[in-house]
Structures are given as C-alpha cells and as structure tokens.
Scaffold this motif. Structure first.
Motif, PDB file in Angstrom:
ATOM      1  N   ASP A   1       0.811  -1.213   0.000  1.00 35.19           N
ATOM      2  CA  ASP A   1       0.000   0.000   0.000  1.00 35.19           C
ATOM      3  C   ASP A   1       0.846   1.266   0.000  1.00 35.19           C
ATOM      4  N   ARG A   2       1.997   1.215   0.632  1.00 30.37           N
ATOM      5  CA  ARG A   2       2.864   2.395   0.682  1.00 30.37           C
ATOM      6  C   ARG A   2       4.164   2.090  -0.068  1.00 30.37           C
ATOM      7  N   THR A   3       5.211   2.824   0.228  1.00 28.02           N
ATOM      8  CA  THR A   3       6.459   2.648  -0.498  1.00 28.02           C
ATOM      9  C   THR A   3       7.052   1.268  -0.237  1.00 28.02           C
ATOM     10  N   ALA A   4       7.730   0.756  -1.250  1.00 28.63           N
ATOM     11  CA  ALA A   4       8.420  -0.528  -1.144  1.00 28.63           C
ATOM     12  C   ALA A   4       9.827  -0.351  -1.702  1.00 28.63           C
ATOM     13  N   SER A   5      10.824  -0.784  -0.941  1.00 23.38           N
ATOM     14  CA  SER A   5      12.211  -0.570  -1.333  1.00 23.38           C
ATOM     15  C   SER A   5      12.957  -1.894  -1.365  1.00 23.38           C
ATOM     16  N   PHE A   6      13.609  -2.155  -2.524  1.00 24.26           N
ATOM     17  CA  PHE A   6      14.431  -3.354  -2.706  1.00 24.26           C
ATOM     18  C   PHE A   6      15.839  -2.945  -3.142  1.00 24.26           C
ATOM     19  N   GLU A   7      16.311  -1.823  -2.705  1.00 25.84           N
ATOM     20  CA  GLU A   7      17.586  -1.301  -3.168  1.00 25.84           C
ATOM     21  C   GLU A   7      18.736  -2.237  -2.799  1.00 25.84           C
ATOM     22  N   SER A   8      19.582  -2.519  -3.818  1.00 25.94           N
ATOM     23  CA  SER A   8      20.779  -3.360  -3.667  1.00 25.94           C
ATOM     24  C   SER A   8      20.459  -4.765  -3.185  1.00 25.94           C
ATOM     25  N   ALA A   9      19.239  -5.227  -3.377  1.00 25.54           N
ATOM     26  CA  ALA A   9      18.899  -6.603  -3.023  1.00 25.54           C
ATOM     27  C   ALA A   9      19.543  -7.555  -4.030  1.00 25.54           C
ATOM     28  N   ASP A  10      19.903  -8.753  -3.544  1.00 26.19           N
ATOM     29  CA  ASP A  10      20.534  -9.772  -4.386  1.00 26.19           C
ATOM     30  C   ASP A  10      19.592 -10.970  -4.468  1.00 26.19           C
ATOM     31  N   LEU A  11      18.877 -11.047  -5.596  1.00 26.50           N
ATOM     32  CA  LEU A  11      17.892 -12.109  -5.806  1.00 26.50           C
ATOM     33  C   LEU A  11      18.480 -13.085  -6.818  1.00 26.50           C
ATOM     34  N   GLN A  12      19.025 -14.172  -6.326  1.00 27.02           N
ATOM     35  CA  GLN A  12      19.850 -15.049  -7.153  1.00 27.02           C
ATOM     36  C   GLN A  12      19.043 -16.036  -7.987  1.00 27.02           C
ATOM     37  N   GLY A  13      17.829 -16.326  -7.619  1.00 31.84           N
ATOM     38  CA  GLY A  13      17.008 -17.271  -8.366  1.00 31.84           C
ATOM     39  C   GLY A  13      15.984 -16.568  -9.228  1.00 31.84           C
ATOM     40  N   PHE A  14      15.010 -17.327  -9.695  1.00 36.13           N
ATOM     41  CA  PHE A  14      13.910 -16.754 -10.451  1.00 36.13           C
ATOM     42  C   PHE A  14      13.084 -15.849  -9.541  1.00 36.13           C
ATOM     43  N   THR A  15      12.720 -14.676 -10.045  1.00 28.17           N
ATOM     44  CA  THR A  15      11.987 -13.698  -9.255  1.00 28.17           C
ATOM     45  C   THR A  15      10.720 -13.308 -10.000  1.00 28.17           C
ATOM     46  N   THR A  16       9.605 -13.315  -9.287  1.00 28.77           N
ATOM     47  CA  THR A  16       8.349 -12.925  -9.923  1.00 28.77           C
ATOM     48  C   THR A  16       7.580 -11.952  -9.035  1.00 28.77           C
ATOM     49  N   PHE A  17       7.104 -10.898  -9.691  1.00 30.36           N
ATOM     50  CA  PHE A  17       6.186  -9.937  -9.082  1.00 30.36           C
ATOM     51  C   PHE A  17       4.889  -9.897  -9.899  1.00 30.36           C
ATOM     52  N   ASP A  18       4.572 -10.968 -10.573  1.00 30.42           N
ATOM     53  CA  ASP A  18       3.381 -10.989 -11.416  1.00 30.42           C
ATOM     54  C   ASP A  18       2.126 -10.649 -10.613  1.00 30.42           C
ATOM     55  N   ASP A  19       1.316  -9.747 -11.159  1.00 29.55           N
ATOM     56  CA  ASP A  19       0.050  -9.329 -10.552  1.00 29.55           C
ATOM     57  C   ASP A  19       0.238  -8.609  -9.227  1.00 29.55           C
ATOM     58  N   ALA A  20       1.457  -8.216  -8.903  1.00 28.49           N
ATOM     59  CA  ALA A  20       1.682  -7.444  -7.679  1.00 28.49           C
ATOM     60  C   ALA A  20       1.183  -6.019  -7.869  1.00 28.49           C
ATOM     61  N   ARG A  21       0.895  -5.361  -6.755  1.00 22.47           N
ATOM     62  CA  ARG A  21       0.383  -3.992  -6.803  1.00 22.47           C
ATOM     63  C   ARG A  21       1.181  -3.120  -5.841  1.00 22.47           C
ATOM     64  N   PHE A  22       1.712  -2.015  -6.382  1.00 23.66           N
ATOM     65  CA  PHE A  22       2.464  -1.056  -5.587  1.00 23.66           C
ATOM     66  C   PHE A  22       1.641   0.226  -5.518  1.00 23.66           C
ATOM     67  N   GLY A  23       1.157   0.568  -4.318  1.00 25.64           N
ATOM     68  CA  GLY A  23       0.312   1.744  -4.170  1.00 25.64           C
ATOM     69  C   GLY A  23       1.066   3.046  -4.276  1.00 25.64           C
ATOM     70  N   ARG A  24       2.375   3.005  -3.992  1.00 26.77           N
ATOM     71  CA  ARG A  24       3.198   4.209  -4.099  1.00 26.77           C
ATOM     72  C   ARG A  24       4.509   3.846  -4.806  1.00 26.77           C
ATOM     73  N   ASP A  25       5.586   4.553  -4.498  1.00 29.98           N
ATOM     74  CA  ASP A  25       6.846   4.334  -5.194  1.00 29.98           C
ATOM     75  C   ASP A  25       7.436   2.964  -4.864  1.00 29.98           C
TER      76      ASP A  25
END
Length: 451
Positions: A142-166
């Motif tokens: 619903d609010r801000t979401a931050s993934f700065e400098s995250a290391d996601l080594q496998g398959f990553t999915t945000f399909d159908d995700a909803r970000f209400g803000r930045d």
C-alpha cells in the motif's frame, strides 16, 4: 512477551520456563525474538499462542534453523526481520502486515515466498539476499516498497503485484529471469543501475508516474510497457532483444546500448524525446512522435526503421534573403528536429549543433528507413537542400535554379507553374507580334469597275 527469560535465550529454556513464557502470550501480544535461534517447532508454538495474530514483532538477527512458515499470519503492528538468517524455506503465503515490514539485510539460503502478502505500511527489503527463487506474485504494497541493492539469485516474480506508491529497485541484482507481468505501479518504479543476468519482463505492466531503467544492464531479453508517464532508458544496456510499448508516454534513450534487435511501439500521444548516442544495430520505431527528437547523434542511423512516425514540420510562406535564390517560398514538409536546431527554429539542447553536411548525410540515410513515400520524398528534398547550401558558388547556382524551377524534381507543381508562365508569355508574345504586323501592313486600294 516472548523474549529472553532471565538473560537466557528462549531456545535454551527448559520446558517449564518456555511453557511459562509462551503461556502468557495472547493475540496482539508483542513478540521479541531478536538474536534468537528459532527452530520450526518453537516458531509454531509462539504463533499458535498468539492466535497467529502477533502485535509488535521483532525478529532482528534471528536465525531460523528450520523452515520458517508464517503462512496466513496477521502482524497487527510493525514487524522487523532485519539481518535475520533463514537456512531453509521462508514462506509468508497470504501473510498480512498491518504496519511496516522490514527485511533489511536479511539472508535467505533457500526459497522465499511472499505470494499474496499484503503490507499496509512501508516495506523495506534493502540489501537482502535470496539464494533461490523469490515469489512476490499477487503481493500488495500500500505504501512505499524498497528493494535497493537486493541480491535475488534465483527466479523472481512480481506478477500481478500492486504497488500503491513508489517502488525502488535501485542497484538490485537478479540472478535469473525476473517477471513483472501485470504488475501495477501507481507511483514511481525505479530500476536505476539494476542488473538482470537473464531476461526481464515488465510487460504487460502499468507504470503510471515514472519508469526508470537508467544505467540498468540486461543480459538477455527485455520487455517493458508504460502508460501515461515518462520512461527513462538512458544508458540502458540490453544484450538480447528489446521490446518497448508506450501508450500516451514518452521515452528517452540517450546513450543506450542495444546489441539485439530493438522495437519501440507507441500508441496515442507517445513520443521519443532523445536518441542521442544510441548504439543499436537494429532499432524499429513505430507510431511515435519524433518532432523534438534529434537523430544526428545516433551512432548507426542506418540501423533505424521508422514506421508511422511523426516528424517536425517546416514553416510555410514567402521569405526574402540576400543570397541566391533571393525569393524563397516554403511549402510545408516533414523535417528532422536537427534541421530545426540548425536553422534556429528550436533550441540546441545539450548536444553540438548539426552542420549542413551532416544533415545531408543523415537525410540520405534515413530516406530509406521510413515507410512512407511522402516522408521519403521530403527527406530527399532536404538532403539536396543541404547539399546546395554546402556546395561551391557555381553548383549552388545550378542547384538553386533546380530548386526554383522544379524543387529538385520533387515539386512538380513548380514545373507546371513555370510551364504555364512560359506558355502564357509565348502566347502573349505571339499575339503582340501578330498585332504589330497587322498595324504596319500597307493598305490595298479598292478597284471599282468603270461605267
């Protein structure tokens, strides 16, 4: 409060002490397991004691030795997992965070699932590490979401995700394919300096405020879409095919390096504002407005294909000049923004101003890149015009005469006008000559018969 009891970790309490601590828990109770070694059995007992509805939850620096299953848990207040370590599966399927959720610098050795998670407050995943697949599909932030400098080594999915803000993914590293299909960004979506080792799919997605992939690197295919917002692709590097779909949006690709085939398609009032320094072996632009986009700085303009694009227009009317030809009339034609800059009709911007010779070469190259015959003829006309300007005096006069008589053979209306003028002048001359000859003819006396 599930915390340390008399200075001892909960994991090291005897059964009686542990039962006493857990027995005091109720729904909404605060849970403090900071720095605690948490086994799966201990975690399940604590969650059950709170009715899977804990209050303020602190798991900072906690170590989860077994599977961490938070499925369906409702955190009624803030929950922090900063610098926590998960040795096995971490599952938050359908979990709800009514407050803020923080996983800064958390380490997940195996899979991480936040499928259908809902975060009512701010969400922070900065500098976290996921050793296997990370699932954020159908998540709601619903609010801000931050993934700065995250290391996601496998398959990553945000399909159908909803970000209400930045949503911030600056410097994020994706080890395998990353999917953002049907993801909705109500605020700004920032992927600046992100690293995609494999393919990245940001389409069909909806970024309605701003989408930025500045300095991002993609090791394979990149597909993205945006609607009604600026798209910043400056210095983007894509090793595989690139597909960009715009709808009432604008894109800037300054300095982009596109090693695979690239296609940018626009709908509505979509436009490309800059292609300065773009290095692309094959770039197809379709249905976009290029009226303010300079093309002189494209490194390989021969690789451009322009279909259904809109260009700048020259003014129309009669103008006088102190050079040949002194009288010039302008008929509207399609022109590049670079010519407008050279003629002083538009601001130069950051790049150096173009030269007539460079414009002549550019028009000649782009003449075969457009799909419309009328536009190709306008570009050919402009190329000849630039060559006339850069020619010596004698050739300039000849080209000026060719321009005046027939628009370099491309403005047949001028030739017809001149033909009509010449025909009228010849006819007038013939009539005048005939009248003059009749006036000077000697009179013949009339002969009458005698009676």
């Amino acid at each position: 409060m599930a915390q340390r009891s008399r200075g001892r970790c909960l994991a090291h309490l005897d059964s009686g002490g542990l039962d006493e601590v857990i027995g005091a828990l109720r729904p909404g109770s605060a849970v403090d397991l900071r720095g605690t070694l948490v086994e799966d059995a201990l975690l399940e007992r604590i969650l059950a004691a709170t009715g899977r509805r804990p209050g303020r939850a602190r798991f900072d620096r906690a170590v989860f030795s077994g599977p961490a299953l938070f499925n369906g848990v409702v955190f009624l207040a803030d929950a922090t997992f900063d610098r926590s370590v998960f040795h096995h599966l971490a599952s938050f399927l359908g979990t709800r965070f009514d407050g803020n959720a923080s996983f800064r610098e958390a380490r997940f050795a195996r899979e991480l699932s936040l499928h259908q998670v809902a975060v009512g407050g701010h969400a922070a995943f900065d500098r976290m590490t996921v050793g296997s697949d990370a699932l954020f599909s159908s998540a709601a932030f619903d609010r801000t979401a931050s993934f700065e400098s995250a290391d996601l080594q496998g398959f990553t999915t945000f399909d159908d995700a909803r970000f209400g803000r930045d949503a911030a993914f600056r410097g994020c590293r994706f080890g395998r394919a990353a999917s953002f299909r049907r993801t909705g960004f109500a605020g700004r979506a920032g992927f600046e300096a992100a690293r995609f080792a494999a393919a990245a799919y940001l389409a069909p997605a909806a970024a309605r405020r701003h989408l930025a992939l500045t300095d991002a690197q993609v090791g394979a295919r990149l597909v993205l879409s945006a609607e009604g917002c600026p798209v910043d692709l400056r210095r983007l590097s894509v090793a595989g095919p690139l597909t960009v779909r715009l709808r009432n949006a604008q894109a800037a690709l300054d300095g982009a390096s596109l090693r695979g085939p690239a296609a940018l398609t626009g709908q509505g009032s979509s436009r490309v504002t800059s292609l300065s320094g773009v290095d692309a072996a094959s770039l197809h632009l379709s249905g976009v407005d290029l009226s303010t986009c300079r093309l002189a700085d494209v490194r390989r303009p021969e690789g451009l294909r322009l279909t259904g694009c809109t260009f700048a227009r020259t003014p129309h009317g009669v103008r006088f000049a102190w050079r040949w030809p002194p009288l010039r009339w302008w008929s509207p034609r399609q022109a590049l923004a670079d010519e407008h800059v050279w003629r002083g009709w538009a601001q130069a911007g950051d790049g150096p101003p173009p030269t007539p010779h460079g414009l002549a070469v550019l028009y000649s190259r782009l003449r075969t890149a457009v799909d419309d015959q009328s536009t190709a003829a306008d570009f050919h006309f402009a190329a000849l015009e630039m060559r006339r300007i850069t020619s010596g005096p004698a050739r300039r006069w000849l080209l000026g005469l060719a321009w005046a008589l027939g628009g370099y053979g491309l403005r047949m209306g001028r030739a017809l006008v001149w033909s009509a003028v010449v025909t009228a002048l010849v006819a007038a001359g013939l009539l005048a000559s005939s009248a003059s000859h009749a006036a000077h003819r000697a009179p013949v006396p009339a002969v009458r018969p005698s009676r």
